[in-house]
Design a protein around this motif. Structure first.
Motif, mmCIF file in Angstrom:
data_model
loop_
_atom_site.group_PDB
_atom_site.id
_atom_site.type_symbol
_atom_site.label_atom_id
_atom_site.label_comp_id
_atom_site.label_asym_id
_atom_site.label_seq_id
_atom_site.Cartn_x
_atom_site.Cartn_y
_atom_site.Cartn_z
ATOM 1 N N VAL A 234 0.842 -1.201 0.000
ATOM 2 C CA VAL A 234 0.000 0.000 0.000
ATOM 3 C C VAL A 234 0.878 1.253 0.000
ATOM 4 C CG1 VAL A 234 -1.688 1.336 1.339
ATOM 5 C CG2 VAL A 234 -1.973 -1.141 1.099
ATOM 6 N N LEU A 235 1.908 1.275 0.825
ATOM 7 C CA LEU A 235 2.755 2.456 0.914
ATOM 8 C C LEU A 235 3.523 2.685 -0.394
ATOM 9 C CD1 LEU A 235 3.764 4.847 2.457
ATOM 10 C CD2 LEU A 235 5.350 3.346 3.702
ATOM 11 N N ARG A 236 4.009 1.626 -1.000
ATOM 12 C CA ARG A 236 4.689 1.777 -2.297
ATOM 13 C C ARG A 236 3.735 2.335 -3.360
ATOM 14 N NH1 ARG A 236 7.675 -3.343 -0.914
ATOM 15 N NH2 ARG A 236 9.815 -2.631 -0.583
ATOM 16 N N CYS A 237 2.522 1.853 -3.365
ATOM 17 C CA CYS A 237 1.516 2.348 -4.307
ATOM 18 C C CYS A 237 1.253 3.835 -4.058
ATOM 19 C CB CYS A 237 0.235 1.528 -4.182
ATOM 20 S SG CYS A 237 -1.030 1.985 -5.369
ATOM 21 N N MET A 238 1.149 4.223 -2.814
ATOM 22 C CA MET A 238 0.924 5.627 -2.485
ATOM 23 C C MET A 238 2.060 6.497 -3.011
ATOM 24 S SD MET A 238 -0.517 5.256 1.414
ATOM 25 C CE MET A 238 -0.487 7.008 1.757
ATOM 26 N N PRO B 149 9.289 0.324 3.583
ATOM 27 C CA PRO B 149 9.982 0.138 2.307
ATOM 28 C C PRO B 149 11.068 1.202 2.127
ATOM 29 C CG PRO B 149 7.741 0.915 1.938
ATOM 30 C CD PRO B 149 7.882 0.689 3.407
ATOM 31 N N PRO B 150 12.164 0.838 1.462
ATOM 32 C CA PRO B 150 13.253 1.799 1.256
ATOM 33 C C PRO B 150 12.811 3.075 0.539
ATOM 34 C CG PRO B 150 13.838 -0.377 0.378
ATOM 35 C CD PRO B 150 12.433 -0.454 0.881
ATOM 36 N N GLU B 151 11.811 2.966 -0.339
ATOM 37 C CA GLU B 151 11.312 4.142 -1.051
ATOM 38 C C GLU B 151 10.805 5.217 -0.080
ATOM 39 O OE1 GLU B 151 10.232 0.510 -3.623
ATOM 40 O OE2 GLU B 151 10.322 0.981 -1.486
#
Length: 80
Positions: A47-51, A72-74
């Motif tokens: 979810v956080l990567r998608c955001m 996540p590293p991103e």
């Protein structure tokens, strides 16, 4: 669809996804010692990567974050 309508949809979507992160973080805290914790972390990271892909650039509220080792590293690159 106008740019304003698209932006309104995106803001609403990101808001709902951020709310989901808060729910997942709370769920992880209550189950971090159980087998389902790894699945919760994977869902949270997805979810956080998608955001982030959708343009999210705000820091999450502390209660919505997981410990750094599960973020996540991103996300960490944006704020650390």
């Amino acid at each position: 669809m106008t740019t304003l309508e698209i932006n309104t949809i995106q803001v609403h979507l990101l808001s709902e996804m951020e709310r989901s992160l808060g729910l997942l973080a709370a769920r992880w805290r209550s189950r971090q010692d159980q087998p389902e914790a790894a699945q919760i972390i994977r869902q949270y990271q997805s979810v956080l990567r998608c955001m982030i892909e959708l343009g999210y650039r705000d820091a999450l509220d502390v209660e919505s974050e997981l410990p750094d080792e599960f973020l996540p590293p991103e996300y960490l690159t944006l704020f650390r």
